[in-house]
Design an enzyme around this catalytic site. Structure first.
Site, short mmCIF file in Angstrom:
data_model
loop_
_atom_site.label_atom_id
_atom_site.label_comp_id
_atom_site.label_asym_id
_atom_site.label_seq_id
_atom_site.Cartn_x
_atom_site.Cartn_y
_atom_site.Cartn_z
N ILE A 468 0.87 -1.18 0.00
CA ILE A 468 0.00 0.00 0.00
C ILE A 468 0.90 1.22 0.00
O ILE A 468 1.67 1.44 0.94
CB ILE A 468 -0.92 0.00 1.23
CG1 ILE A 468 -1.80 -1.25 1.24
CG2 ILE A 468 -1.79 1.26 1.24
CD1 ILE A 468 -2.64 -1.40 2.49
N HIS A 469 0.80 2.02 -1.05
CA HIS A 469 1.71 3.16 -1.24
C HIS A 469 1.01 4.46 -0.89
O HIS A 469 -0.17 4.63 -1.21
CB HIS A 469 2.16 3.18 -2.70
CG HIS A 469 3.21 4.19 -3.00
ND1 HIS A 469 4.49 4.10 -2.48
CD2 HIS A 469 3.18 5.32 -3.76
CE1 HIS A 469 5.20 5.12 -2.91
NE2 HIS A 469 4.43 5.87 -3.69
#
Length: 494
Positions: A468-469
């Site tokens: 998850i960026h």
């Protein structure tokens, strides 16, 4: 001691309960009641040497995880206030901290949890006894109520869940008279001021005290965070030292005395040079380990065996003691992790086996945990030292990286100790043996990966996981560099 009971008969000044089962812990008792058992909980807090006492809920609720995390949050907020101007918030610096206001809020929350436990027991029709109980025989415990009435509880099954209490170094002059422990720090009405911590293990209190602006000194005789990965532990110390906590290494205290002005003078010896030194502090906080709360239980009358070295209760894989119908869970048990969630789950599974027809045993492997130091340290599985000892250096591969949280960039924070490493078997499929994460929200990151490691995840499977960026937890699925390569990359962004 906690207990469950079934029926009541009045015997003059004595109450006698004949039970089908006695179960320790609020949640275990409530669950047993849901399964149709009539239950009583026996719970009593022996005041600390400084007179501190608290309500129902055990160590975690009253003098452990809950108040510790809340005060840790107070310290983190202080750091965010310092960051705020970089994000456009016009905050006048410095911002003072009010210990009394924080302590009152934390203590009120804890009291609300105490009340919630009482309500939960009442809703489940669980009888609660605020008495100090001990064994009379293998089926009976006895306690004395405030009015002097003796209460006897007899049961077919008994579970002991008394936990532990902080250890005092009674061989040190003035330690008991003038020192406090974690039993007291969370219930102080006034700020502890300049604080001295003799400890090798409990860094969390020192971390939040430094974080709220108090002068804090830690004295370490040997290694920090014994039992944890030592590379990670050293980085925790480095971060704390760089952010204001003072460390005295290789020293041993010998005396504490009160000065006429009210402060405490501590004397210690530097074990390297043999020289004696002194310092003046407002508070001495002992954090040198815990002892099981078993000495007043009269376990010998029930035939329950304990370790001669630790006084902890010996149990088998079913949590059964040397007496088959007496069980023990939690910190009071030899060889078990001293963690609240493991005690809760062990108690729940035990109740399910006793009364719910289950055969599921508690699995103590790959239990995740977090040390709530200013820069949090989360881990699950084996440390690098444990992996090497168990499998041999030639069979272990360690992937690692430094990284910089995005939140640190605008604020210009030092990220030199933000670090993640994954300990794996070297042979394919490279099963993950342990994960260690040092950085913000380490508990949340570790909890997420704990499931995969519990299920036998391999390095390749973790690397195929989409991150998850831009989050700190994303750094775990980007590990490509082995410590054997000699490279030490710093991940700074996309």
């Amino acid at each position: 001691m906690a207990a469950m009971a079934v029926a009541l008969r009045g015997l003059g000044g004595r109450f006698r309960w004949r039970t089908q089962a006695v179960v320790g812990g609020v949640r275990g008792a409530a669950r047993a009641a849901q399964l149709g058992r009539k239950v009583a909980v026996v719970d009593y807090v022996e005041p600390s040497p400084q007179g501190t006492r608290w309500g129902l809920g055990g160590t975690c609720v009253n003098v452990g995880c809950i108040p510790k995390k809340l005060m840790h949050q107070a310290a983190l907020l202080g750091g965010l206030i310092q960051d705020a101007p970089n994000y456009g918030w016009e905050v006048a610096q410095p911002v003072p901290h009010d210990w009394r206001k924080m302590a009152e809020a934390v203590q009120n929350h804890v009291k609300s949890l105490n009340w919630g436990h009482r309500v939960q027991l009442q809703d489940r029709k669980v009888k609660y006894f605020n008495i100090k109980a001990s064994f009379v025989d293998e089926h009976t415990v006895c306690g004395v109520a405030k009015g002097g009435k003796e209460i006897l509880l007899s049961a077919d099954h008994i579970i002991i869940a008394t936990g532990g209490r902080p250890r005092y170094p009674t061989h040190i002059e003035g330690a008991l008279e003038y020192g406090i422990t974690s039993d007291d720090i969370f219930w102080l009405k006034e700020s502890p001021g300049k604080t001295w911590h003799p400890t090798d293990v409990a860094l969390e209190c020192a971390g939040f005290l430094t974080g709220i602006g108090l002068d804090t000194t830690i004295m370490m005789r040997s290694i920090p965070l014994r039992g944890f990965d030592q590379q990670m532990s050293s980085m925790v110390i480095e971060h704390m030292a760089s952010h204001g906590t003072r460390f005295l290494r290789g020293c041993a205290p010998s005396r504490v005395r009160r000065l006429p002005v009210g402060q405490l003078q501590v004397t210690w010896e530097d074990r390297t040079t043999g020289k004696e030194d002194t310092g003046t502090f407002d508070t001495v906080l002992w954090a040198i380990g815990r002892v099981p709360d078993t000495r007043s239980l009269n376990l010998e009358k029930a035939g329950v065996d304990t370790s001669p070295d630790t006084q902890k209760i010996l149990v088998d894989s079913r949590e059964a003691t040397s007496v088959p119908h007496i069980y023990a869970v939690g910190d009071v048990v030899e060889g078990r992790p001293e963690l609240t969630p493991t005690a809760i789950m062990a108690g729940r599974l035990l109740v399910q086996r006793l009364f719910g027809g289950s055969s599921d045993l508690m699995d103590y492997d790959n239990v995740p945990t977090t040390v709530f130091t200013p820069l949090e340290y989360g881990c699950v599985g084996l440390s690098e030292e444990e992996a090497v000892a168990r499998h041999g250096q030639e069979h272990v591969e360690v992937y690692h990286a430094h990284y910089k949280p995005l939140e640190f960039t605008v604020a210009g924070r030092d990220a030199s100790q933000c670090y993640v490493k994954m300990v794996c078997l070297r042979e394919p499929p490279q099963l993950v043996l342990g994960l260690h994460f040092l950085g913000p929200n380490a508990g949340e990151v570790t909890q997420g990966f704990a499931l995969g490691i519990k299920c036998g995840a391999s390095y390749a499977q973790v690397m195929r996981t989409v991150g998850i960026h831009p989050t700190c937890s994303e750094e775990v699925v980007k590990l490509r560099i082995s410590k054997r390569s000699g490279l030490d990359p710093t991940v700074t962004g996309c």
